[in-house]
Design an enzyme around this catalytic site. Sequence first.
Site, PDB file in Angstrom:
ATOM      1  N   ARG A 246       0.858  -1.196   0.000  1.00  0.00           N
ATOM      2  CA  ARG A 246       0.000   0.000   0.000  1.00  0.00           C
ATOM      3  C   ARG A 246       0.888   1.237   0.000  1.00  0.00           C
ATOM      4  O   ARG A 246       2.101   1.124   0.114  1.00  0.00           O
ATOM      5  CB  ARG A 246      -0.852  -0.012   1.266  1.00  0.00           C
ATOM      6  CG  ARG A 246       0.038  -0.152   2.503  1.00  0.00           C
ATOM      7  CD  ARG A 246      -0.673   0.090   3.785  1.00  0.00           C
ATOM      8  NE  ARG A 246       0.098  -0.349   4.943  1.00  0.00           N
ATOM      9  CZ  ARG A 246       1.080   0.317   5.529  1.00  0.00           C
ATOM     10  NH1 ARG A 246       1.464   1.497   5.043  1.00  0.00           N
ATOM     11  NH2 ARG A 246       1.724  -0.166   6.559  1.00  0.00           N
TER      12      ARG A 246
ATOM     13  N   ARG B   7       6.503  12.842  12.278  1.00  0.00           N
ATOM     14  CA  ARG B   7       5.108  12.496  12.557  1.00  0.00           C
ATOM     15  C   ARG B   7       4.667  13.289  13.767  1.00  0.00           C
ATOM     16  O   ARG B   7       5.246  13.163  14.851  1.00  0.00           O
ATOM     17  CB  ARG B   7       4.966  11.016  12.848  1.00  0.00           C
ATOM     18  CG  ARG B   7       5.228  10.173  11.635  1.00  0.00           C
ATOM     19  CD  ARG B   7       4.712   8.779  11.864  1.00  0.00           C
ATOM     20  NE  ARG B   7       5.220   7.883  10.841  1.00  0.00           N
ATOM     21  CZ  ARG B   7       4.746   6.680  10.612  1.00  0.00           C
ATOM     22  NH1 ARG B   7       3.748   6.226  11.336  1.00  0.00           N
ATOM     23  NH2 ARG B   7       5.253   5.914   9.667  1.00  0.00           N
TER      24      ARG B   7
ATOM     25  N   VAL C 122       2.755   5.890   5.134  1.00  0.00           N
ATOM     26  CA  VAL C 122       2.675   7.184   5.814  1.00  0.00           C
ATOM     27  C   VAL C 122       3.825   8.088   5.343  1.00  0.00           C
ATOM     28  O   VAL C 122       3.640   9.278   5.074  1.00  0.00           O
ATOM     29  CB  VAL C 122       2.768   6.993   7.350  1.00  0.00           C
ATOM     30  CG1 VAL C 122       2.769   8.335   8.070  1.00  0.00           C
ATOM     31  CG2 VAL C 122       1.643   6.108   7.861  1.00  0.00           C
TER      32      VAL C 122
END
Length: 451
Positions: A291, A337, A294
């Site tokens: 996929r 993050r 992030v």
Amino acid sequence: MFQKLLIANRGEIALRILRACRELGIKTVAVHSTADQEAMHVRLADESVCIGPAPSSQSYLSVSNIIAAAELTDAQAIHPGFGFLSENADFAKVVTEHGMVFVGPSPEHIQVMGDKVAAKKAAIALGLKVVPGSEGEIENLDQARELGRRIGYPLLIKASAGGGGKGMRVCHDEVSLESQLSWASSEAKASFGHDGVYIEKFLSHPRHVEFQVVGDAFGHVVCMGERDCSLQRRHQKVWEEAPCIALSAQQRDQMQNMVIQAMTRFGYKSVGTLEFLYENGEFYFIEMNTRIQVEHPVTEMIFGVDLVKTQITIAQGFPLPFKQEELSFKGHAIECRINAENPKTFAPSPGTIQAYSAPGGPFVRVDSALFSGYRIPPYYDSLISKLIVYGSTRQECLARLDRALHEYAIDGVKTLIPLHLSLCQQPDIQKGDFHIRWLEDFLAEQQKNES
Ligand code: ADP
């Protein structure tokens, strides 16, 4: 060409996909839980559908509600983002069975790489080196003991169905092996519904280095270098960089060729990431994420490529728009993050954003769905923003990151901004001298000094 795409996600990644769609001229359908009625991805989408109450099990993880929303709105494709249903092979299959396109790889590829034991076996068959350990799931204590004697302690017991840094246990000696194994498998059962575990040698000070691949339906695969995601807490990434400064150009070329060959043989189609631990000049495959990740923006920044748009156009059946020899990177990028968490205790800090002002200036990117007055619901992941900066050198990148973090104002909740600011000042970080345990050691040291 898709006319309309449904985004089966929330938060900043939903917005990221929405932006890619808008640039491609594709209309978007946002789905949301009752807790996300006011969310930015809902406001900006062309259409939106409420798919259930706040708990994700009844909304963002509800396959039937999402499929119904897609049918209701005549969406031709579904983008799963990351987390939620993004690595659920059954979901990918159901989407296809309903005549829609799943923006991702085939259900078969998701299935193989989603099971960590099967993934390791596949990696070996594709010519990649893996961390020494059990060949499959551990069947009994004797087998684990024998393995421990052969590969040496410490060992890492991992849940085959694990993910998100959960379901791992370090075992330091044979005496504690039995209790650690039973702990690990009951934890695995409770968290993932499957009690199977496998064992790996616990590497002491590796870096986490991962390679970005993209494959199309015509058998072409490219690799866009690597990301260093060694700065982690509880096996979860906190800060990511590209490129990894510990690699030489020759090592990078070798690894790129190896993963391109492996993924070509695998027949992989879509974006994906192969994760490795890198220690003493050797790369050991640990897993593949099928996929978008992030931390994809750091690769986008240094390669000048839009990975999400590429992922969508590949799903539409277009060939890769570039060849490997046309790809090259420049400079350095870092992503922080920013979680709504207490920067010392890491306790979640949901609440209302009283005031919000994002940093700007050259080569600063903020991927976030925040706005002033937004209420961060307590039900979901605490990642609220990603600050990504680019510099022509790593040094410039760090200086820019420091100044952007100083500019960033998020009032009303606690965030990890103070932690990132202090990381920018650390000599080891400035030198790029760290490994996967560095951050936890640093946090432990800080705590000791304060008490
Ligand atoms: P998850 O799918 O839960 O993210 P991974 O297998 O990708 O699990 O591992 C996550 C992190 O755990 C790695 O980045 C690394 O920091 C640590 N880790 C995994 N395997 C090992 C190992 N064999 N030795 C030491 N650390 C490891």
